[in-house]
Design a protein around this motif. Structure first.
Motif, PDB file in Angstrom:
ATOM      1  N   GLY A 121       2.291  -3.462  -5.526  1.00  0.00           N
ATOM      2  CA  GLY A 121       3.318  -2.430  -5.467  1.00  0.00           C
ATOM      3  C   GLY A 121       2.982  -1.268  -4.557  1.00  0.00           C
ATOM      4  O   GLY A 121       3.818  -0.379  -4.359  1.00  0.00           O
ATOM      5  N   THR A 122       1.735  -1.245  -3.997  1.00  0.00           N
ATOM      6  CA  THR A 122       1.381  -0.199  -3.038  1.00  0.00           C
ATOM      7  C   THR A 122       2.005  -0.520  -1.688  1.00  0.00           C
ATOM      8  O   THR A 122       1.790  -1.596  -1.133  1.00  0.00           O
ATOM      9  N   PRO A 127       4.062   8.096   1.633  1.00  0.00           N
ATOM     10  CA  PRO A 127       3.051   9.158   1.649  1.00  0.00           C
ATOM     11  C   PRO A 127       2.097   9.026   0.461  1.00  0.00           C
ATOM     12  O   PRO A 127       2.525   8.788  -0.669  1.00  0.00           O
ATOM     13  N   GLY A 128       0.806   9.161   0.744  1.00  0.00           N
ATOM     14  CA  GLY A 128      -0.204   9.087  -0.308  1.00  0.00           C
ATOM     15  C   GLY A 128      -0.667   7.689  -0.651  1.00  0.00           C
ATOM     16  O   GLY A 128      -1.546   7.529  -1.514  1.00  0.00           O
ATOM     17  N   ALA A 129      -0.119   6.656  -0.006  1.00  0.00           N
ATOM     18  CA  ALA A 129      -0.558   5.281  -0.282  1.00  0.00           C
ATOM     19  C   ALA A 129      -2.052   5.150   0.014  1.00  0.00           C
ATOM     20  O   ALA A 129      -2.531   5.610   1.050  1.00  0.00           O
ATOM     21  N   THR A 130      -2.779   4.511  -0.914  1.00  0.00           N
ATOM     22  CA  THR A 130      -4.239   4.421  -0.809  1.00  0.00           C
ATOM     23  C   THR A 130      -4.720   2.999  -1.023  1.00  0.00           C
ATOM     24  O   THR A 130      -4.230   2.305  -1.925  1.00  0.00           O
ATOM     25  N   VAL A 131      -5.677   2.576  -0.185  1.00  0.00           N
ATOM     26  CA  VAL A 131      -6.303   1.262  -0.340  1.00  0.00           C
ATOM     27  C   VAL A 131      -7.812   1.439  -0.205  1.00  0.00           C
ATOM     28  O   VAL A 131      -8.311   2.477   0.244  1.00  0.00           O
ATOM     29  N   PHE A 157      -9.011   4.567   2.102  1.00  0.00           N
ATOM     30  CA  PHE A 157      -8.121   4.783   3.245  1.00  0.00           C
ATOM     31  C   PHE A 157      -6.778   5.262   2.693  1.00  0.00           C
ATOM     32  O   PHE A 157      -6.128   4.558   1.909  1.00  0.00           O
ATOM     33  N   THR A 158      -6.359   6.471   3.072  1.00  0.00           N
ATOM     34  CA  THR A 158      -5.140   7.067   2.537  1.00  0.00           C
ATOM     35  C   THR A 158      -4.157   7.411   3.664  1.00  0.00           C
ATOM     36  O   THR A 158      -4.535   8.021   4.666  1.00  0.00           O
ATOM     37  N   ASN A 159      -2.910   7.004   3.481  1.00  0.00           N
ATOM     38  CA  ASN A 159      -1.850   7.353   4.420  1.00  0.00           C
ATOM     39  C   ASN A 159      -1.230   8.667   3.942  1.00  0.00           C
ATOM     40  O   ASN A 159      -0.295   8.680   3.138  1.00  0.00           O
ATOM     41  N   VAL A 160      -1.764   9.782   4.399  1.00  0.00           N
ATOM     42  CA  VAL A 160      -1.377  11.094   3.893  1.00  0.00           C
ATOM     43  C   VAL A 160       0.096  11.381   4.165  1.00  0.00           C
ATOM     44  O   VAL A 160       0.845  11.806   3.274  1.00  0.00           O
ATOM     45  N   SER A 161       0.518  11.175   5.388  1.00  0.00           N
ATOM     46  CA  SER A 161       1.879  11.527   5.781  1.00  0.00           C
ATOM     47  C   SER A 161       2.907  10.461   5.445  1.00  0.00           C
ATOM     48  O   SER A 161       4.105  10.734   5.347  1.00  0.00           O
ATOM     49  N   GLY A 162       2.429   9.204   5.264  1.00  0.00           N
ATOM     50  CA  GLY A 162       3.343   8.086   5.184  1.00  0.00           C
ATOM     51  C   GLY A 162       3.760   7.651   6.586  1.00  0.00           C
ATOM     52  O   GLY A 162       3.506   8.342   7.574  1.00  0.00           O
ATOM     53  N   GLY A 163       4.385   6.493   6.679  1.00  0.00           N
ATOM     54  CA  GLY A 163       4.812   5.985   7.968  1.00  0.00           C
ATOM     55  C   GLY A 163       3.781   5.086   8.613  1.00  0.00           C
ATOM     56  O   GLY A 163       2.630   4.984   8.157  1.00  0.00           O
ATOM     57  N   PHE A 164       4.193   4.400   9.692  1.00  0.00           N
ATOM     58  CA  PHE A 164       3.341   3.477  10.426  1.00  0.00           C
ATOM     59  C   PHE A 164       3.051   4.033  11.818  1.00  0.00           C
ATOM     60  O   PHE A 164       3.917   4.678  12.433  1.00  0.00           O
TER      61      PHE A 164
END
Length: 311
Positions: A121-122, A127-131, A157-164
């Motif tokens: 579900g991640t 924004p904030g997605a973490t692996v 590894f964190t996607n702070v802003s979100g987006g690709f």
């Protein structure tokens, strides 16, 4: 002994004495000394390790951005690498990137694996997605020097802003990511270096002309803005701060083109300021790509400057 020969020997003695005295204060172009050799090694090691980790981070980001079902059609997919079948255990999905060949830039060869784990579900878009990802005997060999390094360790590894990242230039102006964790790097001579990482990456620009800006967000003791800290090859405790954002350009093969770092080894009263963006010992200007970086070192009242070729 003939007078002429005595004069020649005296001149040589004076020249050697003058060289030894000035050599304690000034060091240029990799002429190592007890005062600065470990600082030069520290700066070179960090750049090589960062380049190796950045390759793997871009690969992990590409995998997370595309999804496993779109691997073969994805631009920017890891070169000379395979993706193992996805494994799902309870609420965690795990897959591996296995390397066997050159990176996409063609300047390094790679073997070993990267293990990536994420919760079911991640979605990396958010924004904030973490692996979590782990280096498993991830070995990189520089084609220019033939030297190799092997990395093991785990990072968050964190996607702070979100987006690709691939969305830059298509309505997205920046992507912010954060990486933290600890690794061990083993060098070709058998020596090792253990370090902590607190690295913020901001991507801007457009496809083919991306810019990667690095800042440190770690804290240890009295040192803020740390990007790395730990022990070097000489088992000395070091701290590396970024005092001016370090900028890498895709058009320059992702080499650092500007920015300032400070390496400190408090126990030995040693420090070095690393300034990126030089060519032929002069600052680069405009859109030119640098070939060197500058190291201004200090220890116990001695100081000097060296210019080091980028790996």
């Amino acid at each position: 002994m003939k007078p002429l020969k005595l004069i020649q020997l005296s001149f040589m003695a004076v020249a050697l004495l003058g060289f030894s005295l000035t050599g304690c204060k000034k060091d240029n172009l990799n002429q190592g000394s007890n005062d600065n050799s470990s600082m030069l090694q520290l700066s070179a090691d960090e750049l090589v390790v960062n380049n190796a980790m950045d390759d793997a981070t871009k690969d992990a980001e590409a995998v997370l951005s595309s999804g496993v079902t779109h691997l073969k059609s994805t631009n920017g997919w890891p070169c000379n690498a395979t993706i193992d079948s996805t494994q799902k255990v309870n609420d965690t999905i795990t897959f591996f990137i296995t390397y066997n060949g050159s990176n996409c830039s063609g300047n390094r060869t790679r073997t070993g694996k990267i293990e990536i784990k994420k919760a079911v579900g991640t979605h990396w878009l958010l924004p904030g997605a973490t692996v979590k990802y782990k280096y498993i005997d991830y070995t990189i060999t520089q084609k220019k020097s033939g030297k190799s390094i092997t990395i093991n360790g785990t990072k968050t590894f964190t996607n702070v802003s979100g987006g690709f990242v691939w969305q830059l230039g298509y309505g997205t102006t920046s992507i912010v990511q954060r990486i933290s964790g600890a690794i061990q790097a083993k060098f070709e001579d058998g020596t090792t270096r253990t370090w902590n990482i607190a690295r913020q990456i901001t991507y801007t620009g457009t496809p083919g002309q991306l810019v990667m800006t690095i800042d440190g967000f770690g804290n240890a003791g009295t040192f803020p803005n740390l990007v790395t800290w730990g022990t070097n090859r000489n088992d000395e405790q070091f701290f590396t701060q970024i005092t001016q954002s370090v900028v890498h350009k895709q058009l320059c093969g992702w080499d650092p083109v500007s920015g300032i770092k400070i390496h400190q080894i408090p126990s030995k009263s040693k420090s070095a300021t690393i300034t990126f963006g030089y060519d032929n010992n002069m600052p680069v200007t405009g859109d030119l790509c640098p070939t060197q970086y500058r190291v201004d070192w200090q220890r116990n009242g001695n100081s000097g400057t060296s210019y080091i070729l980028l790996p």
